[in-house]
Design a protein around this motif. Structure first.
Motif, PDB file in Angstrom:
ATOM      1  N   MET A   1      -8.099  -6.866  -3.326  1.00 33.64           N
ATOM      2  CA  MET A   1      -7.040  -6.020  -2.773  1.00 33.64           C
ATOM      3  C   MET A   1      -6.869  -6.263  -1.279  1.00 33.64           C
ATOM      4  SD  MET A   1      -4.824  -3.682  -2.841  1.00 33.64           S
ATOM      5  CE  MET A   1      -3.993  -3.421  -1.299  1.00 33.64           C
ATOM      6  N   LYS A   2      -8.017  -6.237  -0.558  1.00 30.62           N
ATOM      7  CA  LYS A   2      -7.913  -6.329   0.903  1.00 30.62           C
ATOM      8  C   LYS A   2      -7.317  -7.661   1.348  1.00 30.62           C
ATOM      9  CE  LYS A   2     -11.106  -3.011   2.751  1.00 30.62           C
ATOM     10  NZ  LYS A   2     -12.532  -2.699   2.712  1.00 30.62           N
ATOM     11  N   GLU A   3      -7.679  -8.735   0.612  1.00 26.43           N
ATOM     12  CA  GLU A   3      -7.134 -10.033   1.040  1.00 26.43           C
ATOM     13  C   GLU A   3      -5.727 -10.253   0.486  1.00 26.43           C
ATOM     14  OE1 GLU A   3      -9.867 -11.270  -2.453  1.00 26.43           O
ATOM     15  OE2 GLU A   3      -9.693  -9.645  -1.030  1.00 26.43           O
ATOM     16  N   ASN A   4      -5.245  -9.287  -0.309  1.00 24.23           N
ATOM     17  CA  ASN A   4      -3.912  -9.451  -0.903  1.00 24.23           C
ATOM     18  C   ASN A   4      -2.818  -8.711  -0.149  1.00 24.23           C
ATOM     19  OD1 ASN A   4      -4.515 -11.195  -2.923  1.00 24.23           O
ATOM     20  ND2 ASN A   4      -4.793  -9.633  -4.491  1.00 24.23           N
ATOM     21  N   TRP A   5      -3.163  -8.088   0.974  1.00 21.82           N
ATOM     22  CA  TRP A   5      -2.186  -7.231   1.650  1.00 21.82           C
ATOM     23  C   TRP A   5      -0.925  -7.993   2.019  1.00 21.82           C
ATOM     24  CZ3 TRP A   5      -0.555  -8.539   6.518  1.00 21.82           C
ATOM     25  CH2 TRP A   5      -1.348  -9.455   7.201  1.00 21.82           C
ATOM     26  N   TRP A   6      -1.073  -9.250   2.379  1.00 19.36           N
ATOM     27  CA  TRP A   6       0.106 -10.001   2.837  1.00 19.36           C
ATOM     28  C   TRP A   6       1.023 -10.344   1.682  1.00 19.36           C
ATOM     29  CZ3 TRP A   6       0.580 -15.207   1.303  1.00 19.36           C
ATOM     30  CH2 TRP A   6      -0.571 -15.758   0.723  1.00 19.36           C
ATOM     31  N   LYS A   7       0.479 -10.385   0.459  1.00 19.24           N
ATOM     32  CA  LYS A   7       1.344 -10.637  -0.689  1.00 19.24           C
ATOM     33  C   LYS A   7       2.228  -9.429  -0.957  1.00 19.24           C
ATOM     34  CE  LYS A   7      -2.135 -13.737  -2.415  1.00 19.24           C
ATOM     35  NZ  LYS A   7      -3.289 -13.907  -3.302  1.00 19.24           N
ATOM     36  N   ILE A   8       1.614  -8.241  -0.806  1.00 21.59           N
ATOM     37  CA  ILE A   8       2.402  -7.013  -0.981  1.00 21.59           C
ATOM     38  C   ILE A   8       3.435  -6.899   0.137  1.00 21.59           C
ATOM     39  CG2 ILE A   8       2.251  -4.488  -0.982  1.00 21.59           C
ATOM     40  CD1 ILE A   8      -0.584  -4.975  -2.277  1.00 21.59           C
ATOM     41  N   LEU A   9       3.007  -7.226   1.356  1.00 23.11           N
ATOM     42  CA  LEU A   9       3.941  -7.204   2.490  1.00 23.11           C
ATOM     43  C   LEU A   9       5.124  -8.120   2.215  1.00 23.11           C
ATOM     44  CD1 LEU A   9       4.497  -6.377   5.511  1.00 23.11           C
ATOM     45  CD2 LEU A   9       3.377  -8.506   6.134  1.00 23.11           C
ATOM     46  N   ALA A  10       4.826  -9.327   1.687  1.00 24.14           N
ATOM     47  CA  ALA A  10       5.901 -10.282   1.385  1.00 24.14           C
ATOM     48  C   ALA A  10       6.869  -9.684   0.380  1.00 24.14           C
ATOM     49  CB  ALA A  10       5.301 -11.577   0.835  1.00 24.14           C
ATOM     50  N   SER A  11       6.335  -9.078  -0.685  1.00 18.25           N
ATOM     51  CA  SER A  11       7.204  -8.511  -1.716  1.00 18.25           C
ATOM     52  C   SER A  11       8.077  -7.406  -1.136  1.00 18.25           C
ATOM     53  CB  SER A  11       6.369  -7.938  -2.856  1.00 18.25           C
ATOM     54  OG  SER A  11       5.274  -8.757  -3.138  1.00 18.25           O
ATOM     55  N   VAL A  12       7.435  -6.524  -0.353  1.00 18.39           N
ATOM     56  CA  VAL A  12       8.180  -5.394   0.210  1.00 18.39           C
ATOM     57  C   VAL A  12       9.281  -5.890   1.141  1.00 18.39           C
ATOM     58  CG1 VAL A  12       7.978  -3.404   1.748  1.00 18.39           C
ATOM     59  CG2 VAL A  12       6.292  -3.748  -0.043  1.00 18.39           C
ATOM     60  N   LEU A  13       8.957  -6.889   1.985  1.00 21.60           N
ATOM     61  CA  LEU A  13       9.959  -7.388   2.936  1.00 21.60           C
ATOM     62  C   LEU A  13      11.140  -8.026   2.215  1.00 21.60           C
ATOM     63  CD1 LEU A  13       7.813  -8.949   5.802  1.00 21.60           C
ATOM     64  CD2 LEU A  13       9.178  -6.869   5.873  1.00 21.60           C
ATOM     65  N   VAL A  14      10.853  -8.788   1.151  1.00 19.29           N
ATOM     66  CA  VAL A  14      11.943  -9.460   0.443  1.00 19.29           C
ATOM     67  C   VAL A  14      12.841  -8.442  -0.264  1.00 19.29           C
ATOM     68  CG1 VAL A  14      12.434 -10.973  -1.506  1.00 19.29           C
ATOM     69  CG2 VAL A  14      10.829 -11.696   0.223  1.00 19.29           C
ATOM     70  N   ILE A  15      12.209  -7.460  -0.924  1.00 18.61           N
ATOM     71  CA  ILE A  15      13.006  -6.424  -1.599  1.00 18.61           C
ATOM     72  C   ILE A  15      13.822  -5.646  -0.563  1.00 18.61           C
ATOM     73  CG2 ILE A  15      12.883  -4.336  -3.015  1.00 18.61           C
ATOM     74  CD1 ILE A  15      11.887  -6.422  -4.737  1.00 18.61           C
ATOM     75  N   TYR A  16      13.177  -5.340   0.570  1.00 22.32           N
ATOM     76  CA  TYR A  16      13.890  -4.622   1.629  1.00 22.32           C
ATOM     77  C   TYR A  16      15.096  -5.429   2.107  1.00 22.32           C
ATOM     78  CZ  TYR A  16      14.936  -3.569   6.528  1.00 22.32           C
ATOM     79  OH  TYR A  16      15.590  -3.338   7.707  1.00 22.32           O
ATOM     80  N   SER A  17      14.890  -6.752   2.220  1.00 23.02           N
ATOM     81  CA  SER A  17      15.999  -7.575   2.730  1.00 23.02           C
ATOM     82  C   SER A  17      17.155  -7.605   1.739  1.00 23.02           C
ATOM     83  CB  SER A  17      15.502  -8.990   3.043  1.00 23.02           C
ATOM     84  OG  SER A  17      15.401  -9.753   1.875  1.00 23.02           O
ATOM     85  N   VAL A  18      16.856  -7.502   0.445  1.00 26.28           N
ATOM     86  CA  VAL A  18      17.950  -7.455  -0.534  1.00 26.28           C
ATOM     87  C   VAL A  18      18.693  -6.126  -0.417  1.00 26.28           C
ATOM     88  CG1 VAL A  18      18.497  -7.338  -2.987  1.00 26.28           C
ATOM     89  CG2 VAL A  18      16.939  -9.068  -2.152  1.00 26.28           C
ATOM     90  N   TRP A  19      17.934  -5.037  -0.362  1.00 29.08           N
ATOM     91  CA  TRP A  19      18.595  -3.727  -0.287  1.00 29.08           C
ATOM     92  C   TRP A  19      19.439  -3.603   0.971  1.00 29.08           C
ATOM     93  CZ3 TRP A  19      13.784  -0.429  -2.033  1.00 29.08           C
ATOM     94  CH2 TRP A  19      13.662  -0.555  -3.418  1.00 29.08           C
ATOM     95  N   SER A  20      18.805  -3.845   2.133  1.00 31.15           N
ATOM     96  CA  SER A  20      19.572  -3.686   3.369  1.00 31.15           C
ATOM     97  C   SER A  20      20.597  -4.789   3.523  1.00 31.15           C
ATOM     98  CB  SER A  20      18.648  -3.703   4.585  1.00 31.15           C
ATOM     99  OG  SER A  20      17.543  -2.910   4.344  1.00 31.15           O
TER     100      SER A  20
END
Lengths: 219, 70
Positions: free
Chosen positions: A1-20
């Motif tokens: 989990m701890k080493e996966n934070w950037w993967k979650i960040l990537a997913s959130v940023l990409v989804i955010y970029s689609v919405w906004s």
């Protein structure tokens, strides 16, 4: 989990970029109309490609000094993933160009350069496959990669600026800073770039780990 | 890990949808049909992206399992 934070960040940023990117307000410009939103999706493909090639060339240099075959594997997988993003950039650019510039391939200097640099990296992959002996293959392709990277940078970011290009920021056209990227768009564009770059690096690392496992099984 | 992901997504979605709501007039339950139905496209893209990202996570997990075995 701890080493996966950037993967979650990537997913959130990409989804955010689609919405906004789809719902946010953008400058109203002639010719471009709503297609200006393509900036959030087409340009990050190229940025991701360049970053992946950069990682690749760093690991090629590392390979030449260390002789560690894992460095060579990471360099190849970065190029493999980078080529995919490069093709995505070319195809999305052709669709966008078809509706704004009137033709999918108007022989724009930046487009031609992008095509040449993609071919250059395809040649890198072909070169690798044509060499049987492992160490020789790793060494020759590392040297090729080190020469290819600066040529790619010159083709994409320097030569188009010396002539007229339809792409913003080249030739007589104004760059990102003036008409097509106001502060609202920046809030979407930069997160989109970071998100897609992280996704690209993520895919490359998965490929690299798989390749390492394959090599282990072969030995 | 899934918990973190779900909460992050929820927070983001509420943030964006609250931005998109109009401040004037009577509130109607037809957000998905407003603005030339662009929200439908956004929903479709979101589902595709979420599925692809989930797929990437599952591939990642499979590779990790293989790495542990070796």
């Amino acid at each position: 989990m701890k080493e996966n934070w950037w993967k979650i960040l990537a997913s959130v940023l990409v989804i955010y970029s689609v919405w906004s990117g789809m719902l946010g307000s953008v400058p109203e410009l002639p010719i471009l109309h709503e297609t200006i939103r393509n900036l959030y999706f087409h340009v990050p493909m190229w940025f991701t490609m360049v970053i992946l090639y950069l990682i690749s060339v760093i690991y090629s240099i590392k390979y030449l000094s260390s002789g560690n075959e894992n460095h060579d594997l990471l360099a190849v997988e970065c190029v493999n993933t980078g080529v995919v993003f490069g093709f995505l950039g070319l195809v999305t650019g052709m669709i966008w160009g078809n509706y704004t510039w009137g033709s999918p391939w108007p022989n724009d200097p930046k487009m031609n350069s992008a095509a040449i640099s993609t071919l250059m990296y395809l040649a890198y992959l072909v070169l690798r496959n044509s060499l049987e002996e492992e160490q020789k293959r790793a060494r020759i392709s590392a040297v090729y990669n080190i020469f290819a990277f600066p040529v790619m940078i010159v083709l994409l970011f320097i030569l188009p600026r010396l002539t007229d290009s339809l792409h913003p920021g080249n030739g007589g056209n104004p760059g990102f800073s003036s008409y097509d990227l106001d502060s609202r768009m920046r809030m979407v564009f930069y997160p989109a770039c970071i998100g897609w770059i992280l996704i690209g690096v993520w895919i490359a690392t998965i490929q690299y780990r798989l390749r390492k496992l394959q090599n282990k099984q072969l030995n | 890990m899934r918990k973190y992901f779900v909460t992050a997504t929820m927070v983001l979605f509420t943030a964006v949808s609250s931005l998109a709501q109009s401040t004037s007039g009577v509130e109607m339950a037809d957000e998905l049909r407003s603005s030339g139905k662009i929200y439908v496209v956004v929903a479709v893209i979101t589902i595709i992206l979420l599925a692809l990202i989930g797929y990437l996570f599952s591939i990642d997990r499979k590779v990790k399992k293989l790495e542990k075995k070796n």
